[in-house]
Motif scaffolding. Structure first.
Motif, PDB file in Angstrom:
ATOM      1  N   GLN A   1       0.829  -1.207   0.000  1.00 25.32           N
ATOM      2  CA  GLN A   1       0.000   0.000   0.000  1.00 25.32           C
ATOM      3  C   GLN A   1       0.866   1.260   0.000  1.00 25.32           C
ATOM      4  O   GLN A   1       0.540   2.248  -0.675  1.00 25.32           O
ATOM      5  N   HIS A   2       1.963   1.208   0.727  1.00 30.71           N
ATOM      6  CA  HIS A   2       2.866   2.366   0.774  1.00 30.71           C
ATOM      7  C   HIS A   2       3.472   2.636  -0.599  1.00 30.71           C
ATOM      8  O   HIS A   2       3.565   3.796  -1.035  1.00 30.71           O
ATOM      9  N   VAL A   3       3.860   1.583  -1.306  1.00 30.08           N
ATOM     10  CA  VAL A   3       4.426   1.747  -2.647  1.00 30.08           C
ATOM     11  C   VAL A   3       3.375   2.301  -3.602  1.00 30.08           C
ATOM     12  O   VAL A   3       3.650   3.192  -4.422  1.00 30.08           O
ATOM     13  N   GLN A   4       2.145   1.796  -3.524  1.00 29.43           N
ATOM     14  CA  GLN A   4       1.070   2.291  -4.383  1.00 29.43           C
ATOM     15  C   GLN A   4       0.790   3.767  -4.133  1.00 29.43           C
ATOM     16  O   GLN A   4       0.484   4.520  -5.064  1.00 29.43           O
ATOM     17  N   ALA A   5       0.887   4.190  -2.881  1.00 30.95           N
ATOM     18  CA  ALA A   5       0.593   5.585  -2.537  1.00 30.95           C
ATOM     19  C   ALA A   5       1.711   6.525  -2.964  1.00 30.95           C
ATOM     20  O   ALA A   5       1.450   7.654  -3.394  1.00 30.95           O
ATOM     21  N   THR A   6       2.953   6.083  -2.849  1.00 32.02           N
ATOM     22  CA  THR A   6       4.088   6.972  -3.119  1.00 32.02           C
ATOM     23  C   THR A   6       4.598   6.914  -4.553  1.00 32.02           C
ATOM     24  O   THR A   6       5.345   7.799  -4.967  1.00 32.02           O
ATOM     25  N   LYS A   7       4.207   5.921  -5.319  1.00 36.65           N
ATOM     26  CA  LYS A   7       4.713   5.783  -6.686  1.00 36.65           C
ATOM     27  C   LYS A   7       4.395   6.992  -7.559  1.00 36.65           C
ATOM     28  O   LYS A   7       5.292   7.513  -8.240  1.00 36.65           O
ATOM     29  N   PRO A   8       3.137   7.492  -7.606  1.00 39.38           N
ATOM     30  CA  PRO A   8       2.875   8.674  -8.440  1.00 39.38           C
ATOM     31  C   PRO A   8       3.636   9.912  -7.981  1.00 39.38           C
ATOM     32  O   PRO A   8       4.015  10.750  -8.805  1.00 39.38           O
ATOM     33  N   ILE A   9       3.869  10.019  -6.683  1.00 36.61           N
ATOM     34  CA  ILE A   9       4.626  11.163  -6.168  1.00 36.61           C
ATOM     35  C   ILE A   9       6.087  11.067  -6.598  1.00 36.61           C
ATOM     36  O   ILE A   9       6.692  12.052  -7.036  1.00 36.61           O
ATOM     37  N   LEU A  10       6.653   9.884  -6.497  1.00 36.44           N
ATOM     38  CA  LEU A  10       8.048   9.675  -6.873  1.00 36.44           C
ATOM     39  C   LEU A  10       8.268   9.947  -8.352  1.00 36.44           C
ATOM     40  O   LEU A  10       9.274  10.551  -8.740  1.00 36.44           O
ATOM     41  N   ARG A  11       7.336   9.543  -9.186  1.00 38.40           N
ATOM     42  CA  ARG A  11       7.489   9.753 -10.630  1.00 38.40           C
ATOM     43  C   ARG A  11       7.537  11.236 -10.967  1.00 38.40           C
ATOM     44  O   ARG A  11       8.330  11.674 -11.805  1.00 38.40           O
ATOM     45  N   VAL A  12       6.693  12.014 -10.304  1.00 42.88           N
ATOM     46  CA  VAL A  12       6.691  13.458 -10.551  1.00 42.88           C
ATOM     47  C   VAL A  12       7.970  14.099 -10.016  1.00 42.88           C
ATOM     48  O   VAL A  12       8.570  14.957 -10.670  1.00 42.88           O
ATOM     49  N   LEU A  13       8.402  13.675  -8.845  1.00 40.89           N
ATOM     50  CA  LEU A  13       9.627  14.240  -8.264  1.00 40.89           C
ATOM     51  C   LEU A  13      10.848  13.931  -9.118  1.00 40.89           C
ATOM     52  O   LEU A  13      11.750  14.764  -9.245  1.00 40.89           O
ATOM     53  N   ARG A  14      10.904  12.759  -9.728  1.00 42.76           N
ATOM     54  CA  ARG A  14      12.046  12.389 -10.566  1.00 42.76           C
ATOM     55  C   ARG A  14      12.161  13.299 -11.782  1.00 42.76           C
ATOM     56  O   ARG A  14      13.254  13.529 -12.302  1.00 42.76           O
ATOM     57  N   VAL A  15      11.033  13.815 -12.252  1.00 38.31           N
ATOM     58  CA  VAL A  15      11.052  14.715 -13.407  1.00 38.31           C
ATOM     59  C   VAL A  15      11.479  16.121 -12.996  1.00 38.31           C
ATOM     60  O   VAL A  15      12.323  16.755 -13.640  1.00 38.31           O
ATOM     61  N   HIS A  16      10.904  16.617 -11.907  1.00 39.28           N
ATOM     62  CA  HIS A  16      11.090  18.025 -11.565  1.00 39.28           C
ATOM     63  C   HIS A  16      12.282  18.292 -10.663  1.00 39.28           C
ATOM     64  O   HIS A  16      12.723  19.437 -10.552  1.00 39.28           O
ATOM     65  N   ASP A  17      12.822  17.285 -10.005  1.00 35.56           N
ATOM     66  CA  ASP A  17      13.999  17.475  -9.174  1.00 35.56           C
ATOM     67  C   ASP A  17      15.241  17.370 -10.043  1.00 35.56           C
ATOM     68  O   ASP A  17      16.037  16.441  -9.936  1.00 35.56           O
ATOM     69  N   SER A  18      15.399  18.340 -10.938  1.00 39.50           N
ATOM     70  CA  SER A  18      16.508  18.336 -11.886  1.00 39.50           C
ATOM     71  C   SER A  18      16.777  19.763 -12.326  1.00 39.50           C
ATOM     72  O   SER A  18      16.089  20.704 -11.926  1.00 39.50           O
TER      73      SER A  18
ATOM     74  N   ASP B   1      -5.646   2.386   1.180  1.00 36.65           N
ATOM     75  CA  ASP B   1      -6.540   3.028   2.141  1.00 36.65           C
ATOM     76  C   ASP B   1      -5.812   3.494   3.397  1.00 36.65           C
ATOM     77  O   ASP B   1      -6.226   4.462   4.045  1.00 36.65           O
ATOM     78  N   ALA B   2      -4.729   2.809   3.766  1.00 38.79           N
ATOM     79  CA  ALA B   2      -4.023   3.162   4.999  1.00 38.79           C
ATOM     80  C   ALA B   2      -3.323   4.514   4.900  1.00 38.79           C
ATOM     81  O   ALA B   2      -3.077   5.163   5.918  1.00 38.79           O
ATOM     82  N   TYR B   3      -2.986   4.931   3.659  1.00 36.74           N
ATOM     83  CA  TYR B   3      -2.234   6.159   3.478  1.00 36.74           C
ATOM     84  C   TYR B   3      -2.985   7.200   2.653  1.00 36.74           C
ATOM     85  O   TYR B   3      -2.529   8.345   2.565  1.00 36.74           O
TER      86      TYR B   3
END
Length: 313
Positions: free
Chosen positions: A30-47, A72-74
């Motif tokens: 569940q943690h991976v599912q919740a953070t995956k879209p955030i990580l993808r965006v950060l990988r693009v803009h943290d440059s 649901d937990a996150y």
């Protein structure tokens, strides 16, 4: 003396093999599912890439993904933090960049007050900047006034809080700034409506193959005021990651053997060191600039790509 034994291996085994409902591995999933879209965006803009034109759309898409998440937990916590971050980061620059990025040209921006207002705010600010540059080139008045103020403060530090000998900068109510913003707003209608040079299919197709600010530099000659806004806005990175990474260059310039190096001189040396490396890379025959690819149906979040000679090999 009392000895206490710890069964660390058994504790680790309990966590690793805990695959029951609501157990350790389900929480990890569940943690991976919740953070995956955030990580993808950060990988693009943290440059260092000029990605500011993609922030508005990517943040919206990330929010929509979080809404449909099964974590649901996150989920509730992530949505709350997403909302708070958007309130903090939603500034006129982001809205203006979104409206000027050719990738989102055909989307309905006019019905969103936030986007329209953001563009007009940036038009006013850049109109002021253009007038300041014109006046400075005309007679160097701002340099002269700041020199007078410096002498005034050096004589009496208490006068630093006064407006004596302070430059009289243009404001957004000055007619020349109003005219600049009005022309830019009119030219925006041409861009949004695919009129003039923007009606050429080859022009719009080329936008998919180069950074947005370079596309405006090449194709915005018929709309000079809008071109100036677009080049200044879309050439900005979306994060301060470059400032963080430059600390290592400071460490290289001001090391243990040069620990008495003054800050002003160290700052200039680091600036030279950093920019000379950029110029050296740009002069290479196969130079390629980091850029952001357009989103596709199969990959809705854009990724970092290369633009330049190496891109077309």
């Amino acid at each position: 003396m009392k000895l206490t034994r710890e069964y660390k291996g058994g504790t680790a085994k309990k966590f690793v093999l805990d695959d029951a409902e609501g157990g350790f591995w389900e929480k990890v999933t569940q943690h991976v599912q919740a953070t995956k879209p955030i990580l993808r965006v950060l990988r693009v803009h943290d440059s260092t890439c000029p990605t500011v034109g993609k922030v508005y759309n990517n943040f919206f898409e990330m929010g929509e993904t979080l809404k449909t998440s099964t974590a649901d937990a996150y989920k509730e916590t992530m949505m709350e933090h997403h909302h708070q971050r958007w309130e903090y980061g939603s500034v006129p620059l982001i809205a203006a960049a979104y409206s000027l990025d050719p990738e989102y040209q055909k989307l309905d921006h006019g019905s969103h007050e936030e986007i329209t207002s953001g563009f007009l705010d940036m038009a006013d600010k850049i109109g002021i900047l253009a007038e300041v540059r014109r006046l400075q080139a005309l007679d160097g008045r701002f340099t002269a006034v700041w020199a007078e103020r410096k002498k005034l403060i050096e004589k009496d530090k208490r006068k630093q809080r006064t407006y004596a000998s302070y430059p009289d900068y243009p404001t957004k109510t000055d007619q020349v700034v109003v005219t600049f913003a009005s022309k830019a707003n009119t030219q925006m209608a041409l861009f949004r409506g695919c009129k003039g040079i923007f009606a050429r299919q080859s022009v719009m197709e080329s936008a998919t193959m180069m950074p947005a600010y370079l596309w405006w530099d090449r194709n915005g000659g018929s709309v000079p005021e809008l071109q100036m806004i677009a080049r200044l806005v879309l050439s900005q990175p979306a994060s301060a990651s470059l400032c963080e990474r430059i600390n290592s260059e400071f460490g290289f310039v001001k090391d243990r053997k040069r620990n008495r190096l003054g800050h002003d001189r160290a700052d200039k040396l680091v600036g030279l060191f950093h920019n000379l490396r950029i110029v050296k890379n740009m002069n290479k025959i196969n130079y390629a600039e980091p850029a952001v690819a357009w989103a596709t149906d199969t990959d809705p979040v854009p990724c970092i790509t290369k633009w330049g000679v190496a891109h077309f090999d």
